[in-house]
Design a protein around this motif. Structure first.
Motif, PDB file in Angstrom:
ATOM      1  N   LYS A  91       0.915  -1.583  -0.490  1.00  0.00           N
ATOM      2  CA  LYS A  91      -0.292  -0.326   0.007  1.00  0.00           C
ATOM      3  C   LYS A  91       0.437   0.938  -0.102  1.00  0.00           C
ATOM      4  O   LYS A  91       1.943   1.326   0.744  1.00  0.00           O
ATOM      5  N   ASP A  92       0.716   1.969  -0.793  1.00  0.00           N
ATOM      6  CA  ASP A  92       1.201   3.377  -0.803  1.00  0.00           C
ATOM      7  C   ASP A  92       2.569   2.782  -1.641  1.00  0.00           C
ATOM      8  O   ASP A  92       3.972   3.863  -1.107  1.00  0.00           O
ATOM      9  N   ILE A  93       3.410   1.653  -1.887  1.00  0.00           N
ATOM     10  CA  ILE A  93       4.609   1.812  -2.183  1.00  0.00           C
ATOM     11  C   ILE A  93       4.582   1.706  -4.005  1.00  0.00           C
ATOM     12  O   ILE A  93       3.854   0.813  -4.727  1.00  0.00           O
ATOM     13  N   ASP A  94       5.509   2.321  -4.708  1.00  0.00           N
ATOM     14  CA  ASP A  94       5.492   2.397  -6.185  1.00  0.00           C
ATOM     15  C   ASP A  94       5.669   0.779  -6.298  1.00  0.00           C
ATOM     16  O   ASP A  94       6.943   0.502  -5.447  1.00  0.00           O
ATOM     17  N   HIS A  95       5.244  -0.331  -7.266  1.00  0.00           N
ATOM     18  CA  HIS A  95       5.135  -0.870  -7.306  1.00  0.00           C
ATOM     19  C   HIS A  95       5.219  -1.564  -9.389  1.00  0.00           C
ATOM     20  O   HIS A  95       4.138  -1.229  -9.711  1.00  0.00           O
ATOM     21  N   LYS A  96       5.062  -3.188  -9.588  1.00  0.00           N
ATOM     22  CA  LYS A  96       4.440  -3.476 -10.927  1.00  0.00           C
ATOM     23  C   LYS A  96       4.154  -4.026 -10.468  1.00  0.00           C
ATOM     24  O   LYS A  96       4.744  -5.456  -9.423  1.00  0.00           O
ATOM     25  N   ILE A  97       3.515  -5.086 -11.286  1.00  0.00           N
ATOM     26  CA  ILE A  97       3.294  -6.830 -11.810  1.00  0.00           C
ATOM     27  C   ILE A  97       3.973  -7.172 -12.316  1.00  0.00           C
ATOM     28  O   ILE A  97       3.832  -6.651 -13.729  1.00  0.00           O
ATOM     29  N   GLY A  98       4.970  -8.471 -12.570  1.00  0.00           N
ATOM     30  CA  GLY A  98       5.491  -8.598 -13.253  1.00  0.00           C
ATOM     31  C   GLY A  98       4.542  -9.896 -14.871  1.00  0.00           C
ATOM     32  O   GLY A  98       4.203 -10.049 -14.386  1.00  0.00           O
ATOM     33  N   GLN A  99       5.910 -10.300 -15.754  1.00  0.00           N
ATOM     34  CA  GLN A  99       5.517 -11.485 -16.633  1.00  0.00           C
ATOM     35  C   GLN A  99       4.892 -12.596 -15.220  1.00  0.00           C
ATOM     36  O   GLN A  99       4.220 -13.239 -16.396  1.00  0.00           O
ATOM     37  N   THR A 100       5.420 -12.992 -14.868  1.00  0.00           N
ATOM     38  CA  THR A 100       5.053 -14.280 -14.134  1.00  0.00           C
ATOM     39  C   THR A 100       3.507 -13.725 -13.226  1.00  0.00           C
ATOM     40  O   THR A 100       3.408 -14.494 -12.628  1.00  0.00           O
ATOM     41  N   GLY A 101       3.560 -12.859 -13.131  1.00  0.00           N
ATOM     42  CA  GLY A 101       2.259 -12.360 -12.041  1.00  0.00           C
ATOM     43  C   GLY A 101       2.890 -11.856 -10.387  1.00  0.00           C
ATOM     44  O   GLY A 101       1.470 -11.516  -9.587  1.00  0.00           O
ATOM     45  N   THR A 102       3.724 -11.708 -10.504  1.00  0.00           N
ATOM     46  CA  THR A 102       4.162 -11.349  -9.190  1.00  0.00           C
ATOM     47  C   THR A 102       4.588  -9.492  -8.773  1.00  0.00           C
ATOM     48  O   THR A 102       4.877  -9.158  -9.713  1.00  0.00           O
ATOM     49  N   PRO A 103       4.921  -9.120  -7.873  1.00  0.00           N
ATOM     50  CA  PRO A 103       4.738  -7.456  -7.522  1.00  0.00           C
ATOM     51  C   PRO A 103       6.453  -7.626  -7.870  1.00  0.00           C
ATOM     52  O   PRO A 103       6.950  -8.128  -6.884  1.00  0.00           O
TER      53      PRO A 103
END
Length: 230
Positions: A91-103
């Motif tokens: 929450k409130d942390i910059d992130h993306k979802i990768g190719q495998t679906g992992t954050p």
């Protein structure tokens, strides 16, 4: 045996993340290494008590965010001294979802690696997961945060679940009339008035008693009431 000899081993500092269904979690890890070149395989070591271990065990995927040297201590404390069982770490942390679906954490990150688990080794309290690299991206230039820099410059501590944790019951040596040191009973961080807490606007020479009432531990976020004289 001089157990402190282990301090001479070199480590980095990373956020390892994984998923379980639609839930994400991540933690600070210092045991990350490349073990083969073709194909590239990466080894990480996770405590069995940690929520991230459960997520990797089930999903068989994980990501590694390589932290930059100037990563704030509160960010490290957020992922290193708090549990995903109690809070949503993303929450409130910059992130993306990768190719495998992992954050993948992108805040304070030089680059990231994404892996699928292809093997594991039970090491008692910890499990060493070996992952096959599926993606790798550089996000920015800069110096990576090493474990030595975290300890020696940032005055950081290892959490009790870290592979490198060493219990230290010795009290810091206080000489002459130097101002009192105070220790966080949650994570072990030592507030030293001589160095202050520049990252949070506390100048060197500021006694613990003079800290603002809303000041918190720069490592784990505990309030002043969680400190005792060291």
């Amino acid at each position: 045996m001089d157990i402190t000899t282990l301090f001479k081993l070199s480590y980095g500092l990373y956020v390892v993340s994984s998923k379980k269904g639609d839930k994400n979690n991540g933690q600070i890890v210092n045991t990350v290494m490349q073990v083969t070149a073709e194909p590239v395989k990466i080894l990480i070591c996770i405590n069995k008590d940690n929520l991230t271990y459960q997520y990797i065990k089930e999903s068989r995927v994980f990501s590694i965010s390589i932290l930059e040297q100037n990563t704030p201590m509160q960010f490290i404390g957020h992922f290193g001294f708090k549990s995903g069982r109690d809070i949503d770490k993303f929450k409130d942390i910059d992130h993306k979802i990768g190719q495998t679906g992992t954050p993948i954490v992108t805040s304070n990150t030089l680059g990231y690696l994404e892996c699928e688990v292809v093997g594991e080794l039970d090491a008692g309290t910890h499990v060493a997961f070996v992952g096959k690299l599926t993606d790798a991206q550089t996000l920015q230039a800069g110096e990576p945060l090493t474990y030595a820099y975290y300890h020696e410059v940032k005055n950081g501590k290892a959490s009790k679940n870290a592979p490198t944790y060493i219990k230290n019951d010795k009290k810091p040596i206080k000489e002459g009339k130097k101002m009192k040191l105070y220790k966080c009973i949650i994570c072990g961080y030592i507030y030293n008035p001589e160095t202050g807490d520049p990252d949070n606007g506390i100048d060197p020479g500021t006694a613990f008693e003079e800290l603002p009432d809303d000041w918190v531990c720069p490592v784990c976020g505990a309030d002043k009431d969680s400190f005792e004289e060291a």
